[in-house]
Design an enzyme around this catalytic site. Structure first.
Site, mmCIF file in Angstrom:
data_model
loop_
_atom_site.group_PDB
_atom_site.id
_atom_site.type_symbol
_atom_site.label_atom_id
_atom_site.label_comp_id
_atom_site.label_asym_id
_atom_site.label_seq_id
_atom_site.Cartn_x
_atom_site.Cartn_y
_atom_site.Cartn_z
ATOM 1 N N GLU A 1 -7.821 5.812 -4.152
ATOM 2 C CA GLU A 1 -8.214 6.445 -2.885
ATOM 3 C C GLU A 1 -8.435 7.923 -3.103
ATOM 4 O OE1 GLU A 1 -5.576 6.164 0.427
ATOM 5 O OE2 GLU A 1 -5.193 4.033 0.126
ATOM 6 N N LYS B 1 -9.576 8.389 12.722
ATOM 7 C CA LYS B 1 -11.014 8.408 13.018
ATOM 8 C C LYS B 1 -11.688 9.686 12.536
ATOM 9 C CE LYS B 1 -10.100 9.341 17.922
ATOM 10 N NZ LYS B 1 -8.687 8.913 17.876
ATOM 11 N N PHE B 2 -10.912 10.744 12.337
ATOM 12 C CA PHE B 2 -11.534 11.971 11.838
ATOM 13 C C PHE B 2 -11.356 12.158 10.335
ATOM 14 C CE2 PHE B 2 -11.143 13.076 16.401
ATOM 15 C CZ PHE B 2 -12.507 13.187 16.645
ATOM 16 N N HIS B 3 -10.969 11.085 9.656
ATOM 17 C CA HIS B 3 -10.867 11.122 8.193
ATOM 18 C C HIS B 3 -12.239 10.794 7.618
ATOM 19 C CE1 HIS B 3 -9.546 10.098 4.149
ATOM 20 N NE2 HIS B 3 -8.323 10.497 4.435
ATOM 21 N N ASN C 1 0.862 -1.189 0.000
ATOM 22 C CA ASN C 1 0.000 0.000 0.000
ATOM 23 C C ASN C 1 0.888 1.225 0.000
ATOM 24 O OD1 ASN C 1 -2.837 1.050 0.308
ATOM 25 N ND2 ASN C 1 -1.854 2.128 2.011
ATOM 26 N N GLU C 2 0.677 2.091 -0.972
ATOM 27 C CA GLU C 2 1.443 3.339 -1.039
ATOM 28 C C GLU C 2 2.909 3.121 -0.664
ATOM 29 O OE1 GLU C 2 -0.487 6.528 1.075
ATOM 30 O OE2 GLU C 2 -1.878 6.828 -0.584
ATOM 31 N N TRP D 1 -5.074 14.784 8.118
ATOM 32 C CA TRP D 1 -3.628 14.847 8.291
ATOM 33 C C TRP D 1 -3.006 16.164 7.845
ATOM 34 C CZ3 TRP D 1 -2.628 15.321 3.204
ATOM 35 C CH2 TRP D 1 -3.375 14.579 2.293
HETATM 36 C C1 GAL Z 1 -3.367 6.969 2.326
HETATM 37 C C2 GAL Z 1 -3.354 5.529 2.810
HETATM 38 C C3 GAL Z 1 -4.629 5.145 3.498
HETATM 39 C C4 GAL Z 1 -5.089 6.236 4.420
HETATM 40 C C5 GAL Z 1 -5.253 7.512 3.650
HETATM 41 C C6 GAL Z 1 -5.736 8.668 4.488
HETATM 42 O O1 GAL Z 1 -2.092 7.469 2.396
HETATM 43 O O2 GAL Z 1 -3.094 4.649 1.756
HETATM 44 O O3 GAL Z 1 -4.407 3.954 4.200
HETATM 45 O O4 GAL Z 1 -4.134 6.403 5.431
HETATM 46 O O5 GAL Z 1 -4.019 7.873 3.105
HETATM 47 O O6 GAL Z 1 -5.828 9.845 3.715
#
Ligand code: GAL
Length: 647
Positions: free
Chosen positions: A312, A361-363, A155-156, A320
């Site tokens: 995504e 949790k706040f995403h 992942n990433e 973040w």
């Molecule tokens: C990406 C990641 C996800 C999640 C997401 C949040 O970097 O692949 O798992 O963390 O960001 O924005």
């Protein structure tokens, strides 16, 4: 649907729509509710297992697949396809305790601890052995499961750890260097170690570019960038090798991160069956639509024009940034359809259901904390329905006549500390891209050694560290009747980051008809002639051999009256040199497009018009309505709205 559409054993005919699904964070009864809501929302694919290693392998070599069996069956029963992750993005605690040497080390020697994610050094033999063992177990168990749509490797890659300065990385670096240079004297020559007494007598002496008292060797640093990108790719390839062996018919991807500096995605793209990307445009940034468009064009181009998947994005705010602005109504749909317009065959989000615990949790998610009675879930449903109605766009292509060179080693080299001025590589690209985007011109991204043959216009800016073959590739553009635009700090260095002597530019001097006598960073200045007005960041003392001067510097000491923009004709083709950053760069773009016969339109602010197949998308990112002329039609589009025209 065309032949380019992603084909899987399931024969799926809809667009991908769904998101990262982490049901292991929830009690089992919530899963049933998830299925009900997924059906309502028109979800077609769920990415599962991304961070499940600790759950799948709770102890060394001991697997617990019961919950994943249940989940795969549940998805299948509900018509949702599985984008099954290999679960290797975050090693479990037992592995870290057993092999503490897998933890990554920063340039100053700090060892990064367990407790976040991606805590592994890419060169770690223990990490790779355990990761591939898990991948084999997953592939053997689920390779023939009817829900399996694709493999999602890792992942990433490199998102948090893309440079590891550990001793194990040093060993790998030496192997990589020996392969590149053969003998230590060649390395000494390439790294210019005659400078500052840096000579090596054997490969065993060579280390990663750790923290040094003064300017670390630039070629060592550049090679470490190359090595680190390759080392992460070796992790990807180790997993892919297992998957290709055990499940040869299942397509493979890994999620990229747009213009991510630390991985040379050109060298990764061929390992994948389709490209996928994660992108989180900042809702607050008025330039987000343009920047997002640029990243989407990169993804389409990495796949050679074939469809890609937006793997995504956030339905609203992320958690973040310093300040996490929500997406106002309409923006999520707009940015989703922007991806479709620019070649995506699927729209996925992080994540399906908002977590109740943990640092995300706040995403935002498709199902927010508030539940289904919410603006976000209503938008989730509406988008699912709209994407269902667009399904026959699968496999359709976009045709671009303009290409921009993206070169990762140049990105690394241009932003090193020892350069004449602190320049941003992306900023070089963005300046040109923005001017083209505002004029409704679709752009492909190309590698410096890539096939430039199909393009009427090729732009290379800030491509500072190019091998000779790449410079010749560019030089071939005007020779075959194309328009080549070369921006400053291109081909100033070779691939070893050594200066090209005698006026920089290497074999581009001839087609451009100029040489550069002196680099002259400028805070601000101005030019007269084409793109008349203010300039910033950069100037040069350009000596013209046989080119037409289109603009000259005004003032700025010794640059006064000297060439700033030049053009040399080559039959139908031409080579432009642009030695500064003009505020009115659009005037340069218009001149080049006119010479190339590429049509353009002055679009209202925040509006883009993109054609894919027989559909034209008119996307209005602005908060006010607009009217745009498309062909012979005047199209009215509401604030933050989209019109999809057919035929
Ligand atoms: C990406 C990641 C996800 C999640 C997401 C949040 O970097 O692949 O798992 O963390 O960001 O924005």
């Amino acid at each position: 649907m065309t032949d380019d559409a992603l084909r899987t054993p399931s024969g799926m005919t809809s667009l991908w729509y769904g998101g990262d699904y982490n049901p292991e964070q929830w009690p089992r009864d919530v899963w049933d509710d998830d299925m009900r809501l997924m059906r309502r929302a028109g979800v077609t694919v769920a990415t599962i297992g991304v961070f499940s290693w600790a759950r799948l392998e709770p102890r060394d070599g001991e697997y617990d697949f019961a919950w994943l069996d249940d989940l795969m069956d549940l998805l299948h029963a509900n018509g949702v396809r599985a984008d099954l992750a290999t679960a290797t993005a975050s090693p479990p605690k037992w592995l870290v305790d057993k092999h503490p040497e897998i933890l990554p080390v920063t340039a100053d020697g700090t060892v990064l601890s367990f407790g976040g994610r991606q805590h592994y050094r890419p060169s770690s033999a223990a990490y790779r052995a355990h990761a591939t063992r898990l991948v084999r177990a997953l592939a053997e168990r689920y390779g023939t499961h009817p829900a399996l749509e694709a493999w999602h490797v890792g992942n990433e890659y490199g998102c948090h750890v893309s440079r590891d300065y550990s001793d194990e990385s040093a060993v790998g670096f030496r192997v990589w260097l020996r392969e590149r240079y053969g003998d230590i004297e060649s390395l000494n020559a390439a790294w210019g170690t005659a400078f500052w007494s840096q000579r090596y007598t054997e490969f065993a002496q060579v280390d990663p570019p750790r923290v040094t008292p003064a300017g670390t060797n630039p070629t060592q640093t550049l090679d470490f960038d190359r090595y680190s990108s390759d080392e992460l790719r070796a992790c990807l390839r180790a997993e892919i090798a297992v998957l290709r062996e055990v499940t040869p018919g299942i397509p493979i991807t890994t999620n990229f991160m747009g213009f991510f500096k630390n991985i040379d995605y050109w060298t990764w793209a061929d390992d994948l069956d389709f490209i996928s990307d994660d992108l989180y445009p900042d809702p607050e940034d008025p330039e987000s639509p343009m920047l997002a468009a640029m990243a989407r064009d990169l993804m389409r181009s990495l796949g050679g024009g074939r469809p890609w998947i937006l793997m995504e994005q956030a339905t609203s705010a992320v958690n973040w940034r310093e300040f996490n602005a929500p997406k106002p109504a309409g923006m999520h749909r707009l940015l989703s359809l922007q991806s479709i317009a620019r070649g995506a065959d699927g729209i996925m989000q992080f994540q399906w259901r908002a977590s109740q615990a943990g640092s995300e949790k706040f995403h935002a998610a498709m199902v927010p904390h508030a539940g289904e009675d919410s603006r976000i879930f209503r938008e989730t449903e509406a988008l699912g329905a709209e994407l269902a109605s667009l399904a026959d766009i699968r496999g359709e292509r976009c045709e671009a006549r303009v290409a921009m060179v993206v070169d990762w080693p140049s990105w690394w080299a241009l932003e090193q500390a020892s350069m004449p001025s602190r320049l941003s590589y992306l900023e070089q690209l963005i300046r040109w891209y923005r001017a083209l985007w505002r004029r409704g011109v679709l752009v492909d991204m190309v590698a410096a050694t890539g096939d430039l043959g199909g393009y009427d216009v090729v732009i290379a800016a800030g491509a500072i560290s190019l091998e000779d073959a790449a410079v010749e590739n560019l030089a071939g553009v005007p020779a075959r009747g194309g328009q080549l635009v070369v921006g400053y700090q291109t081909a100033v260095l070779d691939e070893q980051a050594h200066a090209r002597l005698g006026g920089y530019l290497g074999s581009l001097q001839e087609p451009l008809g100029v040489r550069v006598e002196e680099l002259w960073p400028l805070r601000t200045g101005s030019i007269a002639g084409l793109a008349e007005g203010p300039v910033s960041e950069w100037g040069e003392l350009v000596r013209v051999r046989d080119a037409q001067v289109l603009a000259t510097f005004v003032g700025s000491d010794d640059l006064d009256g000297q060439p700033a923009i030049t053009r040399k004709a080559h039959g139908d083709g031409a080579a432009f040199y642009v030695a500064t950053a003009p505020e009115r760069i659009g005037a340069v773009v218009e001149r080049v497009l006119a010479d190339a016969g590429v049509p353009w339109t002055a679009l209202p602010e925040g509006v883009e018009v993109v054609t894919r197949g027989d559909r034209t998308f008119v996307l209005n990112h602005a908060p006010a309505s607009c009217t745009v002329t498309v062909g012979d039609r005047d199209v009215h589009v509401g604030p933050r709205d989209v019109m999809v025209l057919r035929g």
